[in-house]
Write a protein that holds these residues in place. Structure first.
Motif, mmCIF file in Angstrom:
data_model
loop_
_atom_site.group_PDB
_atom_site.id
_atom_site.type_symbol
_atom_site.label_atom_id
_atom_site.label_comp_id
_atom_site.label_asym_id
_atom_site.label_seq_id
_atom_site.Cartn_x
_atom_site.Cartn_y
_atom_site.Cartn_z
ATOM 1 N N ASN A 175 31.612 38.757 26.182
ATOM 2 C CA ASN A 175 32.617 38.797 25.416
ATOM 3 C C ASN A 175 34.108 38.947 25.621
ATOM 4 O O ASN A 175 34.653 39.477 24.352
ATOM 5 C CB ASN A 175 32.442 38.979 23.815
ATOM 6 N N VAL A 176 34.577 38.243 27.136
ATOM 7 C CA VAL A 176 35.748 38.693 27.961
ATOM 8 C C VAL A 176 36.774 38.032 27.942
ATOM 9 O O VAL A 176 36.116 36.789 28.600
ATOM 10 C CB VAL A 176 35.201 39.840 28.816
ATOM 11 N N ILE A 177 37.986 37.933 27.745
ATOM 12 C CA ILE A 177 38.842 36.636 28.423
ATOM 13 C C ILE A 177 39.456 37.831 29.591
ATOM 14 O O ILE A 177 40.092 38.590 29.361
ATOM 15 C CB ILE A 177 39.478 36.538 26.958
ATOM 16 N N ILE A 178 40.064 36.839 30.402
ATOM 17 C CA ILE A 178 40.631 37.296 31.604
ATOM 18 C C ILE A 178 41.908 36.443 31.343
ATOM 19 O O ILE A 178 41.844 34.888 31.732
ATOM 20 C CB ILE A 178 39.941 37.420 32.891
ATOM 21 N N GLY A 179 43.062 37.268 30.770
ATOM 22 C CA GLY A 179 44.424 36.188 30.938
ATOM 23 C C GLY A 179 45.263 35.292 32.505
ATOM 24 O O GLY A 179 44.681 36.173 33.735
ATOM 25 N N ALA A 180 45.263 34.331 32.061
ATOM 26 C CA ALA A 180 45.760 33.944 33.250
ATOM 27 C C ALA A 180 46.914 34.685 34.251
ATOM 28 O O ALA A 180 47.556 35.470 33.990
ATOM 29 C CB ALA A 180 46.824 32.412 33.117
ATOM 30 N N GLY A 181 46.414 34.231 35.531
ATOM 31 C CA GLY A 181 46.861 35.271 36.655
ATOM 32 C C GLY A 181 46.248 35.835 37.157
ATOM 33 O O GLY A 181 47.207 36.668 37.814
ATOM 34 N N SER A 182 45.828 37.031 36.005
ATOM 35 C CA SER A 182 45.310 38.075 35.979
ATOM 36 C C SER A 182 44.401 38.563 37.887
ATOM 37 O O SER A 182 43.872 37.816 37.874
ATOM 38 C CB SER A 182 44.940 38.661 35.314
ATOM 39 N N VAL A 183 44.794 39.638 38.077
ATOM 40 C CA VAL A 183 43.769 40.434 39.275
ATOM 41 C C VAL A 183 43.099 41.040 39.151
ATOM 42 O O VAL A 183 43.353 42.148 38.494
ATOM 43 C CB VAL A 183 44.433 40.750 40.447
ATOM 44 N N VAL A 184 41.920 41.377 38.756
ATOM 45 C CA VAL A 184 40.600 41.952 38.235
ATOM 46 C C VAL A 184 40.030 42.773 40.130
ATOM 47 O O VAL A 184 39.303 41.830 40.544
ATOM 48 C CB VAL A 184 39.614 41.728 37.678
ATOM 49 N N ASN A 185 40.663 44.366 39.756
ATOM 50 C CA ASN A 185 39.410 45.011 40.493
ATOM 51 C C ASN A 185 38.829 46.005 40.119
ATOM 52 O O ASN A 185 38.481 46.968 40.798
ATOM 53 C CB ASN A 185 40.836 45.217 41.360
ATOM 54 N N LYS A 186 38.504 45.974 38.727
ATOM 55 C CA LYS A 186 37.928 46.943 38.379
ATOM 56 C C LYS A 186 37.087 47.119 36.917
ATOM 57 O O LYS A 186 37.940 45.869 36.255
ATOM 58 C CB LYS A 186 39.591 48.702 37.619
ATOM 59 N N ASP A 187 36.344 47.395 36.831
ATOM 60 C CA ASP A 187 35.219 47.346 35.264
ATOM 61 C C ASP A 187 36.367 46.675 34.066
ATOM 62 O O ASP A 187 37.443 47.491 33.967
ATOM 63 C CB ASP A 187 34.148 48.479 35.274
ATOM 64 N N ILE A 188 36.049 45.833 33.433
ATOM 65 C CA ILE A 188 36.422 45.528 32.022
ATOM 66 C C ILE A 188 35.437 45.765 31.760
ATOM 67 O O ILE A 188 34.009 44.866 31.602
ATOM 68 C CB ILE A 188 37.126 43.847 32.227
ATOM 69 N N PRO A 189 35.335 46.377 30.030
ATOM 70 C CA PRO A 189 34.409 46.876 28.998
ATOM 71 C C PRO A 189 33.608 45.196 28.403
ATOM 72 O O PRO A 189 34.921 44.371 28.537
ATOM 73 C CB PRO A 189 34.751 48.140 28.238
ATOM 74 N N SER A 190 32.781 45.424 27.760
ATOM 75 C CA SER A 190 32.696 44.274 26.413
ATOM 76 C C SER A 190 33.902 43.994 25.867
ATOM 77 O O SER A 190 34.339 44.718 25.052
ATOM 78 C CB SER A 190 31.140 44.471 26.112
ATOM 79 N N ASN A 191 34.187 42.768 25.107
ATOM 80 C CA ASN A 191 34.929 42.245 24.036
ATOM 81 C C ASN A 191 35.995 42.545 23.919
ATOM 82 O O ASN A 191 36.727 43.856 23.460
ATOM 83 C CB ASN A 191 34.271 42.912 22.021
ATOM 84 N N MET A 192 36.885 42.609 25.217
ATOM 85 C CA MET A 192 37.921 42.038 26.079
ATOM 86 C C MET A 192 38.575 41.847 25.683
ATOM 87 O O MET A 192 38.711 40.804 26.718
ATOM 88 C CB MET A 192 37.962 44.422 26.556
#
Length: 209
Positions: A175-192
């Motif tokens: 249940n995660v949304i990653i916003g447009a143009g973001s760069v994910v290099n670390k863990d993202i927890p649930s419901n965020m």
């Protein structure tokens, strides 16, 4: 999509070849016109319901989608998954890509060198890049070497916005949304909801629809 519409949009020759002649494919694969598949020796595709490739191409357009499995590579789809036009998936030698269900929109790319696991109901928007590898190794002055490949895990009900980049070793919860143009290099927890470069959680959510 109605069955009759699908039939007219399929590459019929490839449909029969991959569904009835290729023993390393189990399940239904629907190669639309412009779908390009390359299967290396010992590679396997296991499909629970259906895999659609090069969906949504405008009539007359030359858009293609690429699915390449190198030697001993494995692609597992638990339910159904759609790969839209101009998308590109490469699973390197001995690597495994697992997907539950969802879609991969136009212009997106997956490069699996070791292991990528994607859950159910995942929306991969346009221009998204998912890599579990740096492809090259860094040598530091103190003698250390960088780790080139590291597993990527993406949970259930995840929405990756346009032009998101997912880097090696990342784990994204449910249940995660990653916003447009973001760069994910670390863990993202649930419901965020996470945004930015690098992406950081900014708001707690229940999910999305």
């Amino acid at each position: 999509m109605k069955k009759i519409d699908i039939i007219f949009k399929l590459n019929i020759i490839k449909f029969f070849y991959f569904n009835f002649l290729k023993k390393n494919i189990k399940g239904k694969i629907l190669p639309y016109k412009g779908a390009v598949l390359s299967l290396g020796k010992g590679s396997k595709i296991n499909i629970g319901k259906a895999l659609h490739i090069n969906v949504g191409k405008i009539k007359g357009a030359k858009a293609e989608s690429y699915l390449r499995l190198e030697e001993e590579a494995t692609f597992n789809i638990k339910n159904s998954f759609k790969i839209y036009y101009n998308a590109d998936i490469c699973i390197f030698k001995g690597a495994t890509l697992k997907i539950g269900s969802g879609f991969m929109n136009a212009g997106s790319q997956i490069r699996c060198k070791k292991s990528i696991e994607i859950g159910e109901n995942v929306a991969i928007s346009r221009g998204v890049t998912i890599w579990d590898t740096d492809a090259h190794q860094i040598f530091y002055e103190d003698g250390r070497k960088s780790v080139i490949d590291k597993k990527v895990t993406i949970g259930n009900n995840v929405w990756l916005g346009n032009n998101v980049t997912i880097l090696k070793g990342v784990k994204i919860g449910n249940n995660v949304i990653i916003g447009a143009g973001s760069v994910v290099n670390k863990d993202i927890p649930s419901n965020m909801l996470a945004v930015g470069i690098p992406a950081k959680p900014v708001k707690q959510i229940k999910g999305w629809k």
